[in-house]
Write an enzyme that holds these catalytic residues in place. Structure first.
Site, short mmCIF file in Angstrom:
data_model
loop_
_atom_site.label_atom_id
_atom_site.label_comp_id
_atom_site.label_asym_id
_atom_site.label_seq_id
_atom_site.Cartn_x
_atom_site.Cartn_y
_atom_site.Cartn_z
N ASP A 109 38.01 65.04 76.32
CA ASP A 109 37.13 66.22 76.36
C ASP A 109 37.88 67.42 76.90
OD1 ASP A 109 34.69 65.20 75.39
OD2 ASP A 109 34.41 64.12 77.28
N HIS A 268 30.86 45.79 73.63
CA HIS A 268 31.78 46.30 74.65
C HIS A 268 30.93 46.90 75.77
CE1 HIS A 268 35.56 48.06 76.08
NE2 HIS A 268 34.95 49.22 76.22
P1 FAD Z 1 38.29 63.04 67.64
O1 FAD Z 1 38.15 61.86 66.78
O2 FAD Z 1 39.55 63.84 67.56
O3 FAD Z 1 37.04 63.99 67.34
C1 FAD Z 1 36.76 65.13 68.15
C2 FAD Z 1 35.91 66.10 67.36
O4 FAD Z 1 36.70 66.71 66.32
C3 FAD Z 1 34.72 65.46 66.65
O5 FAD Z 1 33.66 66.38 66.69
C4 FAD Z 1 35.22 65.25 65.21
O6 FAD Z 1 34.16 65.23 64.28
C5 FAD Z 1 36.13 66.46 65.04
N1 FAD Z 1 37.26 66.24 64.14
C6 FAD Z 1 38.10 65.20 64.14
N2 FAD Z 1 39.07 65.39 63.22
C7 FAD Z 1 38.83 66.58 62.65
C8 FAD Z 1 39.49 67.36 61.64
N3 FAD Z 1 40.63 66.95 61.05
N4 FAD Z 1 38.96 68.57 61.29
C9 FAD Z 1 37.84 69.03 61.89
N5 FAD Z 1 37.17 68.34 62.86
C10 FAD Z 1 37.68 67.14 63.22
N6 FAD Z 1 37.45 60.28 77.26
C11 FAD Z 1 38.40 60.29 78.24
O7 FAD Z 1 38.76 61.36 78.73
N7 FAD Z 1 38.97 59.13 78.68
C12 FAD Z 1 38.63 57.91 78.16
O8 FAD Z 1 39.18 56.89 78.58
C13 FAD Z 1 37.63 57.87 77.14
N8 FAD Z 1 37.23 56.69 76.57
C14 FAD Z 1 36.34 56.69 75.54
C15 FAD Z 1 36.01 55.47 74.91
C16 FAD Z 1 35.12 55.44 73.83
C17 FAD Z 1 34.79 54.12 73.17
C18 FAD Z 1 34.53 56.65 73.37
C19 FAD Z 1 33.55 56.61 72.21
C20 FAD Z 1 34.83 57.86 73.99
C21 FAD Z 1 35.74 57.90 75.07
N9 FAD Z 1 36.10 59.09 75.69
C22 FAD Z 1 37.05 59.10 76.69
C23 FAD Z 1 35.43 60.35 75.33
C24 FAD Z 1 36.21 61.11 74.20
O9 FAD Z 1 37.48 61.45 74.66
C25 FAD Z 1 35.39 62.36 73.85
O10 FAD Z 1 34.17 62.00 73.27
C26 FAD Z 1 36.12 63.39 73.01
O11 FAD Z 1 35.35 64.60 73.01
C27 FAD Z 1 36.35 63.00 71.55
O12 FAD Z 1 37.32 62.07 71.45
P2 FAD Z 1 37.65 61.38 70.00
O13 FAD Z 1 38.82 60.54 70.20
O14 FAD Z 1 36.43 60.79 69.44
O15 FAD Z 1 38.08 62.72 69.19
#
Ligand code: FAD
Length: 293
Positions: A109, A268
């Site tokens: 985030d 999970h």
């Molecule tokens: P992404 O998949 O990159 O998506 C982020 C946003 O960008 C989404 O709105 C998506 O729709 C959009 N997007 C993606 N690709 C594109 C593109 N090419 N063009 C336009 N838009 C795009 N946070 C932590 O800080 N530490 C943790 O350990 C942690 N663990 C987590 C574990 C799980 C199972 C989950 C579900 C979340 C976790 N999070 C953690 C929270 C997560 O980091 C946040 O929800 C973050 O905002 C989004 O991460 P993501 O990897 O889903 O991002």
């Protein structure tokens, strides 16, 4: 058989999530919790990664220790926040040396006070980019996140499903969900994701709610964006704390059984570093014949 072999052969996995604590007292609580893990026999445990690398050392220490001392497959999370590609490569190298086989790759985030996520000038904007780096340069198995109720920043559920598909295409072998309490929302999401070409196993994130304050407007659960169904609020009820906890656990048991009956890839549990509630749910599921293999 690794947990990913299990997932891909349609055998549901059981896993638990922990976070590196900050204080000695919190470490003591976590170690008590970890001591209960061998009895629960999870397929893997995962360890979160703090905002901006704030838990970098603690995540790596905890991961190595759990893997070594408990002999349970441990999956560290890694996020792109505040890291250059070079720093991410260093961390991945350390994790490789610690014997880690699987990484949960996330974007993370935006830091507090920042409205939108800004990539490090030499880093990544999306989790899919980190996943590609891990696939191209390291031999890790890769997990990613997904959001049955849509990621808060995504303009539509469809675009968020496209983002999940991109993570799959770039190398993610499974995905774990944000927590949710209404299974129908997940089933609708799964149908749409499958129609959009998502084929990787979808593991669901579960949090047994054990008190009414957990549902407070500024609490962790609401901040995750999960809809709180009226049936959950009604099930918890009011009054004696132990009775509320028992009813919350009962809700989680029924939610889990329904998910398993609908062939979810795995459960999970977000433990918040305490295992009492998730271990009661797990024991109940085992007594109903789930997670016996
Ligand atoms: P992404 O998949 O990159 O998506 C982020 C946003 O960008 C989404 O709105 C998506 O729709 C959009 N997007 C993606 N690709 C594109 C593109 N090419 N063009 C336009 N838009 C795009 N946070 C932590 O800080 N530490 C943790 O350990 C942690 N663990 C987590 C574990 C799980 C199972 C989950 C579900 C979340 C976790 N999070 C953690 C929270 C997560 O980091 C946040 O929800 C973050 O905002 C989004 O991460 P993501 O990897 O889903 O991002």
């Amino acid at each position: 058989m690794t947990f990913l072999d299990k997932l891909t052969s349609g055998i549901p996995t059981l896993s638990f999530e922990f976070s590196p604590p900050k204080t000695p007292a919190d470490w003591a609580t976590l170690y008590t919790t970890l001591g209960t893990m061998p009895k629960l026999a999870p397929d893997f445990v995962s360890v979160t990664y703090g905002a901006g690398g704030s838990t970098r050392e603690r995540t790596i220490d905890l991961v190595s220790r759990v893997q070594r001392e408990l002999d349970i497959e441990t999956v560290p999370h890694l996020t792109c926040v505040g890291h250059s590609k070079e720093e991410l490569a260093d961390i991945l190298g350390l994790l490789k040396k610690s014997g880690i086989r699987t990484i949960m790759a996330l974007r993370g985030d935006a830091p507090k006070g920042q409205n939108e996520f800004v990539a490090h000038p030499d880093g990544f904007l999306y989790a899919s980019d980190l996943i590609k780096l891990i696939r191209d340069e390291y031999q890790f198995q890769i997990g990613c996140g997904f959001y049955p109720e849509k990621h808060p920043e995504a303009s539509t559920l469809e675009s968020d499903i496209e983002a999940l598909k991109r993570k799959q295409d770039n190398g993610a072998g499974f995905a774990t969900s944000q927590l949710f309490f209404d299974n129908d929302i997940f089933y609708r999401f799964r149908d749409k994701a499958v129609a959009a070409g998502v084929t990787i196993p979808l593991v669901v994130g579960m949090l047994p709610v054990t008190s009414q304050p957990q549902l407070a407007p500024n609490g962790f659960i609401r901040r995750c964006g999960a809809e709180i169904p009226g049936k959950l609020i009604d099930s918890l009820g009011q009054g004696d704390a132990k009775a509320v906890m028992d009813r919350g656990i009962d809700y989680a048991i029924h939610q889990s059984m329904d998910l398993l009956e609908h062939e979810v890839a795995g459960l999970h549990f977000y433990t918040m570093n305490r295992s009492a509630a998730s271990s009661r749910v797990t024991s109940a599921l085992r007594s109903h014949g789930y997670f016996l293999k």
